[in-house]
Design an enzyme around this catalytic site. Structure first.
Site, PDB file in Angstrom:
ATOM      1  N   ASP A 145      -7.006  26.829  27.410  1.00 29.39           N
ATOM      2  CA  ASP A 145      -7.575  27.625  26.320  1.00 29.39           C
ATOM      3  C   ASP A 145      -6.659  27.788  25.113  1.00 29.39           C
ATOM      4  O   ASP A 145      -7.137  27.780  23.984  1.00 29.39           O
ATOM      5  CB  ASP A 145      -7.970  29.010  26.858  1.00 29.39           C
ATOM      6  CG  ASP A 145      -8.938  29.755  25.942  1.00 29.39           C
ATOM      7  OD1 ASP A 145      -9.800  29.095  25.337  1.00 29.39           O
ATOM      8  OD2 ASP A 145      -8.830  30.984  25.846  1.00 29.39           O
TER       9      ASP A 145
ATOM     10  N   SER B  56     -15.424  27.842  22.168  1.00 29.43           N
ATOM     11  CA  SER B  56     -15.647  28.436  23.492  1.00 29.43           C
ATOM     12  C   SER B  56     -16.883  27.822  24.156  1.00 29.43           C
ATOM     13  O   SER B  56     -17.891  27.589  23.503  1.00 29.43           O
ATOM     14  CB  SER B  56     -15.855  29.948  23.365  1.00 29.43           C
ATOM     15  OG  SER B  56     -14.708  30.546  22.834  1.00 29.43           O
TER      16      SER B  56
ATOM     17  N   LYS C 243      -7.152  36.288  23.414  1.00 29.92           N
ATOM     18  CA  LYS C 243      -7.505  35.891  22.043  1.00 29.92           C
ATOM     19  C   LYS C 243      -6.798  36.774  21.008  1.00 29.92           C
ATOM     20  O   LYS C 243      -6.394  36.296  19.959  1.00 29.92           O
ATOM     21  CB  LYS C 243      -9.011  35.977  21.832  1.00 29.92           C
ATOM     22  CG  LYS C 243      -9.839  35.262  22.878  1.00 29.92           C
ATOM     23  CD  LYS C 243      -9.667  33.778  22.837  1.00 29.92           C
ATOM     24  CE  LYS C 243     -10.756  33.134  23.696  1.00 29.92           C
ATOM     25  NZ  LYS C 243     -10.579  31.700  23.863  1.00 29.92           N
TER      26      LYS C 243
ATOM     27  N   ARG D 131     -17.996  34.694  34.242  1.00 26.58           N
ATOM     28  CA  ARG D 131     -16.659  34.085  34.245  1.00 26.58           C
ATOM     29  C   ARG D 131     -15.920  34.283  35.556  1.00 26.58           C
ATOM     30  O   ARG D 131     -16.220  35.203  36.318  1.00 26.58           O
ATOM     31  CB  ARG D 131     -15.820  34.723  33.134  1.00 26.58           C
ATOM     32  CG  ARG D 131     -16.411  34.595  31.737  1.00 26.58           C
ATOM     33  CD  ARG D 131     -15.646  33.621  30.920  1.00 26.58           C
ATOM     34  NE  ARG D 131     -16.316  33.246  29.684  1.00 26.58           N
ATOM     35  CZ  ARG D 131     -15.807  32.366  28.836  1.00 26.58           C
ATOM     36  NH1 ARG D 131     -14.646  31.783  29.084  1.00 26.58           N
ATOM     37  NH2 ARG D 131     -16.450  32.024  27.748  1.00 26.58           N
TER      38      ARG D 131
ATOM     39  N   TYR E  82     -15.284  43.811  28.194  1.00 26.85           N
ATOM     40  CA  TYR E  82     -15.454  42.376  28.403  1.00 26.85           C
ATOM     41  C   TYR E  82     -14.177  41.587  28.075  1.00 26.85           C
ATOM     42  O   TYR E  82     -13.556  41.804  27.016  1.00 26.85           O
ATOM     43  CB  TYR E  82     -16.618  41.821  27.554  1.00 26.85           C
ATOM     44  CG  TYR E  82     -16.596  40.305  27.603  1.00 26.85           C
ATOM     45  CD1 TYR E  82     -17.046  39.640  28.749  1.00 26.85           C
ATOM     46  CD2 TYR E  82     -16.030  39.555  26.589  1.00 26.85           C
ATOM     47  CE1 TYR E  82     -16.934  38.271  28.856  1.00 26.85           C
ATOM     48  CE2 TYR E  82     -15.928  38.173  26.688  1.00 26.85           C
ATOM     49  CZ  TYR E  82     -16.378  37.541  27.824  1.00 26.85           C
ATOM     50  OH  TYR E  82     -16.253  36.183  27.938  1.00 26.85           O
TER      51      TYR E  82
ATOM     52  N   HIS F 120      -6.258  27.311  19.533  1.00 28.05           N
ATOM     53  CA  HIS F 120      -7.292  27.447  20.559  1.00 28.05           C
ATOM     54  C   HIS F 120      -7.445  26.088  21.251  1.00 28.05           C
ATOM     55  O   HIS F 120      -8.442  25.389  21.065  1.00 28.05           O
ATOM     56  CB  HIS F 120      -8.599  27.883  19.880  1.00 28.05           C
ATOM     57  CG  HIS F 120      -9.674  28.317  20.825  1.00 28.05           C
ATOM     58  ND1 HIS F 120     -11.004  28.270  20.517  1.00 28.05           N
ATOM     59  CD2 HIS F 120      -9.602  28.816  22.083  1.00 28.05           C
ATOM     60  CE1 HIS F 120     -11.713  28.720  21.531  1.00 28.05           C
ATOM     61  NE2 HIS F 120     -10.896  29.045  22.492  1.00 28.05           N
TER      62      HIS F 120
ATOM     63  N   CYS G 149     -17.335  24.828  25.471  1.00 33.37           N
ATOM     64  CA  CYS G 149     -17.619  23.417  25.153  1.00 33.37           C
ATOM     65  C   CYS G 149     -16.883  22.479  26.111  1.00 33.37           C
ATOM     66  O   CYS G 149     -16.716  21.306  25.821  1.00 33.37           O
ATOM     67  CB  CYS G 149     -17.222  23.100  23.721  1.00 33.37           C
ATOM     68  SG  CYS G 149     -18.382  23.745  22.512  1.00 33.37           S
TER      69      CYS G 149
ATOM     70  N   ARG H  19     -17.628  38.107  23.640  1.00 31.14           N
ATOM     71  CA  ARG H  19     -16.859  38.649  22.524  1.00 31.14           C
ATOM     72  C   ARG H  19     -17.823  39.090  21.428  1.00 31.14           C
ATOM     73  O   ARG H  19     -18.774  38.381  21.105  1.00 31.14           O
ATOM     74  CB  ARG H  19     -15.912  37.594  21.967  1.00 31.14           C
ATOM     75  CG  ARG H  19     -14.616  37.461  22.754  1.00 31.14           C
ATOM     76  CD  ARG H  19     -13.728  36.413  22.149  1.00 31.14           C
ATOM     77  NE  ARG H  19     -14.273  35.081  22.324  1.00 31.14           N
ATOM     78  CZ  ARG H  19     -14.855  34.364  21.388  1.00 31.14           C
ATOM     79  NH1 ARG H  19     -14.948  34.849  20.157  1.00 31.14           N
ATOM     80  NH2 ARG H  19     -15.328  33.176  21.647  1.00 31.14           N
TER      81      ARG H  19
END
Ligand code: SAT
Ligand code: MN
Length: 577
Positions: A261, A232, A190, A359, A181, A210, A234, A53
């Site tokens: 998420d 993100s 998001k 990903r 992306y 989130h 973690c 991002r």
């Protein structure tokens, strides 16, 4: 404006999906993977400058700058539309525009929101088919008069200088141009489910967060649900899919995955907080994912998955650093160059085959721990909220806030070390309130106020905890083993939420007593435990100053409750010995 050659409406059918895949395989947008080893799977590479991002190119375009607040990039809507229009103009010439009607949350659920994304990317269509509920059913539900988020995306020329991710909360509109992306272009994720939804949620009095949602099943069969906010990369995906360690599994513990998420949560007529995961798929980090760190993810991604920016092997399978088994003798790296393990660049650094933010996209329904309640229109009751980050020192393994207001303070001031999911210097500590820093669609000081108000709307608000699985010892090693062992801590969190056990009071909050944790099957000494929970008051005093500096950014808009909490925390620290 975009002047596409053709327009195709995505109906959600298997037949249309197959046709789109075929088209993408023929142009090279996707590579068909080995169908014996990875049935239904495809491979994709993004442009080299388009792998995470781009927060610096992401804007909240509210009429008034103050309403976006000091933590968001802002552009006046008129200026933003104009700027982007120039890039969108003619961007789809000679291309097909796909129209994706999608529902975040089960179609027709009172929790759900509908969006329509226009895009010139088949990769986006195929990802959205996994991540959201797409097609005819959504159009039927939408009818002629229901509101929906207007989402426009074009790859244009993928030029980072002509890339913009624009949100117009007042118009319920998202414009994204110049990227291919995930988080920049899967506009249901998001952009809609956090930035736009957080704006709507404030108005409609609910929470768009989130957060992962997981259920923890006890030996007696009872399942309690926890929502958890982490920045993100973690470990949200790993935590959401945990398999308890052998000894606890035998006793009957089990984790159920609702989401990894995003959580949308509302107060119901029973005065409790209920949550859904608006998504229907995972868009998870691959490096470090293997059958030890996340066995359920490894099963989830074996079919019908899309792999982005990993190593492609000559057998048309995939590999990534920290993945399963040894690397292939040779392959093609995420940049499309020939690659061999051990290769070094001109400075002598190892060349990674997969991008650190590579990903997978895969349906939740394929996850062995997928919750049977994921499709329930009513969601699940949330018993506890956990907040977490990566802090090599300072924060203990877990602590419980004293009450909702204190919990909001903990969330508002939390910080984490930067990961590969964002552009910028990795490892640097940054404040990331509720892990929402890059995702709050309005002034985050008003968001804190909204959280405080939400606490008042609940008969019995969930308790708020902070966790840090990442504390290191003097030699730089993680003290707590993490992963599956975290179930022991989740279990304590539930017991505390129910008021079943005691705890030790500290200036930070309540911490667990060693003897209250089920350590069956884990060799973890009391000494190490004490190291995990050591409160370095000098370090915390420094932290307190940093927290103050951050909160001061918001001036008069900062709720006074948080100023009170700051003072109270300072006092508790001063008295502590
Ligand atoms: O933003 S993404 O959806 O690409 C992933 C993340 O950063 O959490
Ligand atoms: Mn995320």
């Amino acid at each position: 404006m975009c002047r596409p050659e053709k327009i195709v409406i995505i109906d959600g059918s298997e037949k249309q999906k197959k046709e789109l895949e075929k088209e993408a395989f023929s142009t090279g947008e996707l590579v068909r993977l080995n169908q014996e080893r990875l049935p239904g799977c495809a491979y994709h590479r993004t442009a080299p400058n388009d792998v995470a991002r781009t927060e610096n190119l992401t804007f909240i375009c509210l009429k008034k700058k103050q309403d976006a607040g000091p933590t968001n990039n802002w552009l006046a809507p008129r200026v933003a539309y104009k700027k982007a229009s120039r890039i969108f103009s003619g961007s789809m010439k000679g291309r097909v525009m796909y129209v994706i009607p999608f529902s975040m949350g089960p179609t027709g659920s009172p929790f759900s929101k509908v969006g329509v994304e226009l895009t010139d990317s088949i990769y986006v269509v195929l990802n959205m088919l996994i991540m959201t509920r797409v097609g005819k059913k959504v159009l039927e539900y939408l009818g002629h008069d229901k509101p929906f988020t207007k989402c426009l995306h074009s790859k244009a020329d993928l030029d980072i200088k002509r890339r913009l991710i624009l949100h117009f909360p007042e118009d319920n509109t998202i414009w994204s141009v110049g990227s291919g992306y995930g988080g920049n272009v899967l506009l249901g994720k998001k952009c809609l489910s956090l930035r736009i939804a957080s704006f709507i949620a404030k108005r409609e009095k609910w929470l768009a967060e989130h957060m992962l949602i997981l259920g923890i099943e006890k030996p007696n069969g009872r399942i309690d649900y926890i929502a958890g906010a982490f920045p993100s990369a973690c470990g949200k995906t790993n935590l959401a899919m945990l398999i308890p360690p052998e000894t606890l599994k035998k006793k009957g513990y089990r984790i159920w995955t609702v989401g990894d998420d995003i959580a949308w949560m509302r107060v119901d007529s029973d005065g409790a907080l209920w949550g859904i995961n608006p998504e229907s798929g995972f868009f998870g980090v691959l490096p470090g994912t293997n059958s030890k760190t996340n066995p359920n993810a490894m099963i989830t991604l074996q079919k019908n998955a899309i792999y982005t920016n990993v190593v492609l092997t000559p057998e048309k399978t995939v590999w990534w650093e920290g993945g399963e088994g040894p690397p292939p003798a040779k392959g093609t790296d995420w940049l499309g160059r020939p690659w061999r393990p051990g290769m070094r660049d001109k400075d002598g650094n190892l060349i990674k085959g997969a991008h650190p933010n590579s990903r997978f996209t895969a349906p939740i329904s394929q996850c062995p721990s997928a919750s049977f309640r994921a499709e329930h229109h009513h969601g699940v009751p949330i018993s506890a909220i956990i907040l977490g980050g990566r802090r090599a020192s300072l924060a203990p393994l877990v602590y419980e806030s004293f009450n909702w207001q204190h919990g909001v303070y903990v969330g508002a001031t939390m910080a984490s070390e930067r990961t590969a999911a964002q552009y910028g210097k990795q490892g640097e500590v940054r404040r990331d309130p509720m892990a929402m820093l890059p995702f709050c669609g309005y002034n985050i000081a008003d968001y804190f106020k909204h959280w405080l108000n939400m606490g008042k709307r609940m008969a019995k608000p969930p308790k708020i905890f902070f966790v840090n699985w990442f504390r290191k010892d003097k030699s730089g090693k993680f003290i707590w083993p993490g992963f599956a062992e975290n179930v022991r801590i989740l279990n304590w969190i539930i017991e505390r939420s129910k008021g079943n056990i005691g705890a030790t009071r500290t200036p930070l909050g309540y911490i667990p007593r060693y003897e209250d944790i089920d350590m069956d099957g884990l060799d973890f000494s009391k000494e190490k435990w004490d190291e995990l929970f050591f409160i370095n008051t000098d370090e915390w005093k420094k932290e307190l100053k940093e927290q103050k500096k951050f909160l001061d950014k918001f001036g008069k808009r900062l709720p006074k409750e948080l100023v009170e909490e700051h003072r109270a925390f300072k006092k508790r620290l001063e008295k502590y010995k």
